[in-house]
Design an enzyme around this catalytic site. Sequence first.
Site, PDB file in Angstrom:
ATOM      1  N   CYS A 168       8.843  26.130  82.989  1.00  0.00           N
ATOM      2  CA  CYS A 168       9.790  24.825  82.139  1.00  0.00           C
ATOM      3  C   CYS A 168      10.678  26.209  81.724  1.00  0.00           C
ATOM      4  CB  CYS A 168       8.378  24.506  81.838  1.00  0.00           C
ATOM      5  SG  CYS A 168       7.394  23.654  82.826  1.00  0.00           S
ATOM      6  N   HIS A 247       6.839  37.544  75.983  1.00  0.00           N
ATOM      7  CA  HIS A 247       6.469  37.216  77.500  1.00  0.00           C
ATOM      8  C   HIS A 247       4.775  37.721  77.458  1.00  0.00           C
ATOM      9  CE1 HIS A 247       5.177  36.825  82.041  1.00  0.00           C
ATOM     10  NE2 HIS A 247       6.142  36.688  82.381  1.00  0.00           N
ATOM     11  N   ASN A 377       8.347  14.933  82.013  1.00  0.00           N
ATOM     12  CA  ASN A 377       8.849  16.346  81.753  1.00  0.00           C
ATOM     13  C   ASN A 377       9.657  17.022  83.212  1.00  0.00           C
ATOM     14  OD1 ASN A 377       8.836  19.268  81.617  1.00  0.00           O
ATOM     15  ND2 ASN A 377       6.318  19.576  81.875  1.00  0.00           N
TER      16      ASN A 377
END
Length: 469
Positions: A168, A247, A377
């Site tokens: 996303c 990350h 979403n």
Amino acid sequence: MEFLSLLYVVPTLYICFLIWRLFDQRRDQECYLLDYQCYKPTDDRMLGTEFSGKIITRNKNLGLNEYKFLLKAIVSSGIGEQTYAPRNVFDGREANPTLMDGISEMEEFFNDSISKLLARSGISPTEIDVLVVNISMLASVPSLSSRIINHYKMRHDIKVYNLTGMGCSASLISLDIIKNIFKSQRSKYALLVTSESLCPNWYSGNDRSMILANCLFRSGGCVILLTNKRSLRHKAMLRLKCLVRTHHGAREEAYGCCIQKEDEQGRLGFHLGKTLPKAATRAFVDNLRVISPKILPTRELLRFLVMSFIKKLKKSSSPKSSSGGNITKSPLNFKTGVDHFCIHTGGKAVIDGIGMSLDLSEYDLEPARMTLHRFGNTSASSLWYVLGYMEAKKRLKKGDRVFMISFGAGFKCNSCLWEVMKDLGDGNVWEDCIDNYPPESLANPFMEKYGWINEVEDPDNYELPDFLK
């Protein structure tokens, strides 16, 4: 004497030229957003309350407990009944998708939104120098980016990047690629295409950690036109100030909390694990730690340092309380450096968590909440629908600073800061409904129709109504 004077003048001029050239090149490293186009599917793909219930009942692998879980998730999701789904769902083929279902879904978006954006901006497809496409859960051969190049007959020397599996937060990853290209190449146009393919990723099993994704994700997409041409600065909507990527893929609990896999019966789906809130919190905190000094004024950073020092002096010997993986309030006041917050619409809990952490008001959270209600979403493109809401409400004024925050599988947290280059308020994907938002109350049609199922006390001895059989 004249010769000696010349010996001094020439090096001085040369040094001045080098300084000017360095400054000139740095000016060409800016990243400007010229325009963007969010995708609105046709009304025949609109997912109403009653049809949502029918989709659930088509899955014969579900029992009453699973029906309760799914309907409860929909009722509390914050999603309205004007969101969009892929065509194969309306055809009743969500359990048996084909490759062409996914490709057709993406091409319908490409052909609509790219055409509108280029026509409005007056840019020819042959003028595009860089193309970055991110569709996380669909890979085809030729690639989706190649299909765009073929359809619009773009140049043979165009620089192309086709991203999959980035989740996303992929649109900010794509933006980072373009930003870095702009640092080394002058006077370029870049096209960023972001969406998600839902056709091949509908889960037809009964694993609760995987059927939840069916409730949250909806069809959408966005195309963004960017440049580093200084001559177009006055036409730009936004200027990118900074971008930070975090990350945590090296951490096992973060890596496995959002993952595409097969269940025990071999059915492919998207698993959302219980460690997700904790992984999101850690990634969010680490990301804020890096980007805060880049976007907040010196006075706020000094205030934070002083308060931290005083807090350490007064620190008690009592054991630390655990947050249990929940996002806690940041000691920094982000409103001192940010005017608008563009939050990924991952779900109601995501919006609430970020709002609590950054101490945001309902006014700040309104664009994300309304986007979740109207469009659901839409994965990596959701940020741009939130931005579109702010623009349609005429909130974005010249000089304002917009902070974008997104999360993604991996686990990742990416954020960036934009500067508004001119007053914005043109019509966009919200144009036909913006006057209805925010409503006096977010009526939940799913609660009105399916809320009764939460009152069932003994699922094992309860007979399903006819429409759920």
